[in-house]
Design an enzyme around this catalytic site. Structure first.
Site, PDB file in Angstrom:
ATOM      1  N   SER A  19       1.093  -1.304   0.704  1.00 58.01           N
ATOM      2  CA  SER A  19       0.011   0.073   0.260  1.00 58.01           C
ATOM      3  C   SER A  19       0.764   1.578   0.396  1.00 58.01           C
ATOM      4  CB  SER A  19      -1.101  -0.146   1.230  1.00 58.01           C
ATOM      5  OG  SER A  19      -1.632   1.349   1.476  1.00 58.01           O
ATOM      6  N   TYR A  30      -1.630  -1.351  11.004  1.00 54.27           N
ATOM      7  CA  TYR A  30      -1.967  -1.290   8.993  1.00 54.27           C
ATOM      8  C   TYR A  30      -0.822  -1.201   8.645  1.00 54.27           C
ATOM      9  CZ  TYR A  30      -3.641  -1.481   4.493  1.00 54.27           C
ATOM     10  OH  TYR A  30      -3.700  -1.765   2.759  1.00 54.27           O
TER      11      TYR A  30
HETATM   12  N1  LIG Z   1      -8.664  -0.591  -0.601  1.00 55.30           N
HETATM   13  C1  LIG Z   1      -7.384   0.167  -0.444  1.00 55.30           C
HETATM   14  O1  LIG Z   1      -7.631   1.343  -0.439  1.00 55.30           O
HETATM   15  C2  LIG Z   1      -6.301  -0.235  -0.880  1.00 55.30           C
HETATM   16  C3  LIG Z   1      -5.572  -0.078  -1.289  1.00 55.30           C
HETATM   17  C4  LIG Z   1      -3.584   0.047  -1.042  1.00 55.30           C
HETATM   18  C5  LIG Z   1      -3.552  -1.481  -0.261  1.00 55.30           C
HETATM   19  N2  LIG Z   1      -4.925  -2.303  -0.333  1.00 55.30           N
HETATM   20  C6  LIG Z   1      -4.061  -3.184   0.201  1.00 55.30           C
HETATM   21  O2  LIG Z   1      -5.169  -4.112  -1.244  1.00 55.30           O
HETATM   22  C7  LIG Z   1      -5.339  -5.096  -0.770  1.00 55.30           C
HETATM   23  C8  LIG Z   1      -6.654  -6.414  -0.593  1.00 55.30           C
HETATM   24  O3  LIG Z   1      -8.247  -5.731  -0.985  1.00 55.30           O
HETATM   25  P1  LIG Z   1      -8.845  -4.722  -1.526  1.00 55.30           P
HETATM   26  O4  LIG Z   1      -8.529  -3.496  -1.195  1.00 55.30           O
HETATM   27  O5  LIG Z   1      -9.525  -5.926  -2.600  1.00 55.30           O
HETATM   28  O6  LIG Z   1     -10.167  -5.368  -0.250  1.00 55.30           O
HETATM   29  P2  LIG Z   1     -11.155  -6.384  -0.047  1.00 55.30           P
HETATM   30  O7  LIG Z   1     -12.249  -6.032  -0.882  1.00 55.30           O
HETATM   31  O8  LIG Z   1     -11.607  -6.246   1.596  1.00 55.30           O
HETATM   32  O9  LIG Z   1     -10.479  -7.288  -0.536  1.00 55.30           O
HETATM   33  C9  LIG Z   1      -9.866  -8.203   0.506  1.00 55.30           C
HETATM   34  C10 LIG Z   1      -9.122  -9.415   0.397  1.00 55.30           C
HETATM   35  O10 LIG Z   1      -8.702 -10.331   1.250  1.00 55.30           O
HETATM   36  C11 LIG Z   1      -9.429 -11.206   1.763  1.00 55.30           C
HETATM   37  N3  LIG Z   1      -8.619 -12.328   3.338  1.00 55.30           N
HETATM   38  C12 LIG Z   1      -9.127 -11.213   3.914  1.00 55.30           C
HETATM   39  N4  LIG Z   1      -8.196 -11.702   4.551  1.00 55.30           N
HETATM   40  C13 LIG Z   1      -8.346 -12.795   4.726  1.00 55.30           C
HETATM   41  C14 LIG Z   1      -7.869 -14.221   5.776  1.00 55.30           C
HETATM   42  N5  LIG Z   1      -7.855 -14.396   6.806  1.00 55.30           N
HETATM   43  N6  LIG Z   1      -7.670 -15.130   5.522  1.00 55.30           N
HETATM   44  C15 LIG Z   1      -7.315 -15.539   3.344  1.00 55.30           C
HETATM   45  N7  LIG Z   1      -8.217 -14.258   2.921  1.00 55.30           N
HETATM   46  C16 LIG Z   1      -8.236 -12.898   3.179  1.00 55.30           C
HETATM   47  C17 LIG Z   1     -10.308 -11.251   1.401  1.00 55.30           C
HETATM   48  O11 LIG Z   1     -11.113 -12.629   1.335  1.00 55.30           O
HETATM   49  P3  LIG Z   1     -12.084 -13.433   2.229  1.00 55.30           P
HETATM   50  O12 LIG Z   1     -13.082 -12.354   3.219  1.00 55.30           O
HETATM   51  O13 LIG Z   1     -13.013 -13.906   1.157  1.00 55.30           O
HETATM   52  O14 LIG Z   1     -11.521 -14.420   3.192  1.00 55.30           O
HETATM   53  C18 LIG Z   1     -10.373 -10.824  -0.180  1.00 55.30           C
HETATM   54  O15 LIG Z   1     -10.869 -10.993  -0.695  1.00 55.30           O
HETATM   55  C19 LIG Z   1      -4.608  -5.628   0.055  1.00 55.30           C
HETATM   56  O16 LIG Z   1      -4.093  -6.813   0.469  1.00 55.30           O
HETATM   57  C20 LIG Z   1      -4.960  -3.748   1.328  1.00 55.30           C
HETATM   58  O17 LIG Z   1      -4.288  -3.545   2.624  1.00 55.30           O
HETATM   59  C21 LIG Z   1      -5.960  -1.988  -0.841  1.00 55.30           C
END
Ligand SMILES: NC(=O)c1ccc[n+]([C@@H]2O[C@H](COP(=O)([O-])OP(=O)(O)OC[C@H]3O[C@@H](n4cnc5c(N)ncnc54)[C@H](OP(=O)(O)O)[C@@H]3O)[C@@H](O)[C@H]2O)c1
Length: 263
Positions: free
Chosen positions: A135, A149
């Site tokens: 991130s 985080y």
């Molecule tokens: N959205 C943002 O603004 C942003 C910005 C920078 C970085 N990121 C990073 O991008 C990545 C993806 O996040 P996203 O934004 O796409 O959010 P999201 O829509 O909430 O997706 C998160 C994913 O992680 C999985 N996950 C969470 N806990 C888990 C566990 N214990 N075991 C297995 N899978 C797990 C969830 O699947 P299940 O719940 O089905 O297990 C889901 O598929 C993350 O690493 C996040 O930190 C996001």
């Protein structure tokens, strides 16, 4: 060619799956919500001529990370995308310790274990790609009100940079990089209990940027959008104390916006 994507049930991970299927990769999709993975797999199988396997796996459990690797070891994964992760908002002394230790397990420990195990295989064949989804938070000097985080994402950035350099010094053809997006419109905010103070980009454009810069540019640190590139670049010239103050102010606004449902 085969790609394994963690956190494929929603957001950026789901888009990674579709983009890699479009590029002809067979897929192993990992997350806890099996119904979401089944729905995505059906969609991909209908549109692309690739194989899709889904794995129900809670990556916060260390043993599940080893079992996941062992279950696919023989299949020779060419691309690993460590995307699963989550955040939580609040003052460090108030936030839930159990949630935070799980966050450390998913955002750091699982990434660490899977990177090491798959990297060893990739080094043997001198081919492969590992993209760790960190991130822009990981490029700052800490994030008041989302302290854990930010710290987990710094870990991912630092680990990735160091491994990238080791591979470079060995003349290895294996790629390891970190995707460092700013706000992306996904389920992340709902899980973290925040709203963005800056408008988020789509998960699709974030994933396209990540895949392009991994394969075509082989960039070590990938920051999507010109605005986030400029912000993360400029932040390097701000001393730590004022940078922490500004980051803390932005984080508080995100938390307050969520409290009052202001987007
Ligand atoms: N959205 C943002 O603004 C942003 C910005 C920078 C970085 N990121 C990073 O991008 C990545 C993806 O996040 P996203 O934004 O796409 O959010 P999201 O829509 O909430 O997706 C998160 C994913 O992680 C999985 N996950 C969470 N806990 C888990 C566990 N214990 N075991 C297995 N899978 C797990 C969830 O699947 P299940 O719940 O089905 O297990 C889901 O598929 C993350 O690493 C996040 O930190 C996001």
């Amino acid at each position: 060619m085969l790609a394994l994507i963690t956190g494929a049930s929603s957001g950026i991970g789901r888009e990674f799956a579709k983009i890699l299927a479009y590029r002809g990769f067979s897929l192993i999709l990992v997350a806890r919500r099996l119904d979401r993975l089944e729905e995505l797999a059906a969609d991909i199988l209908e549109n692309y001529d690739v194989d899709v396997n889904i794995v129900d796996c809670d990556l916060s459990e260390e043993n599940n990370c080893y079992s996941l690797y062992q279950s696919v070891e023989h299949e020779k994964v060419d691309v690993l995308i460590n995307n699963a992760g989550f955040g939580a908002y609040g003052e460090f002394s108030d936030t839930d310790l159990g949630i935070e230790t799980k966050m450390i397990d998913v955002n750091c420990k699982a990434v660490h274990i899977l990177t090491k195990l798959f990297l060893r295989d990739m080094e043997k064949k001198d081919f492969g790609y590992i993209l760790n989804v960190a991130s822009s938070a990981g490029l700052m000097s800490g994030g008041p009100y989302m302290a854990t985080y930010y710290a987990t994402k710094s870990y991912v950035v630092d680990l990735t940079r160091a491994v990238n350099e080791e591979l470079h010094e060995k003349g290895s053809c294996v790629y390891v990089g970190a995707l460092c997006p700013g706000p992306v419109d996904t389920e992340f905010n709902k899980v973290a209990g925040v709203s963005f103070s800056l408008g988020g980009i789509s998960a699709k454009s974030c994933a396209i940027d990540g895949v392009y810069n991994m394969f075509e540019e082989r960039k070590m640190i990938i920051v999507p959008t010109v605005m986030m590139k400029a912000l993360t670049f400029l932040s390097r010239f701000v001393p730590t104390k004022p940078l922490l103050f500004i980051t803390g102010k932005l984080q508080r606004r995100k938390g307050k916006a969520q409290d009052s449902n202001i987007i």
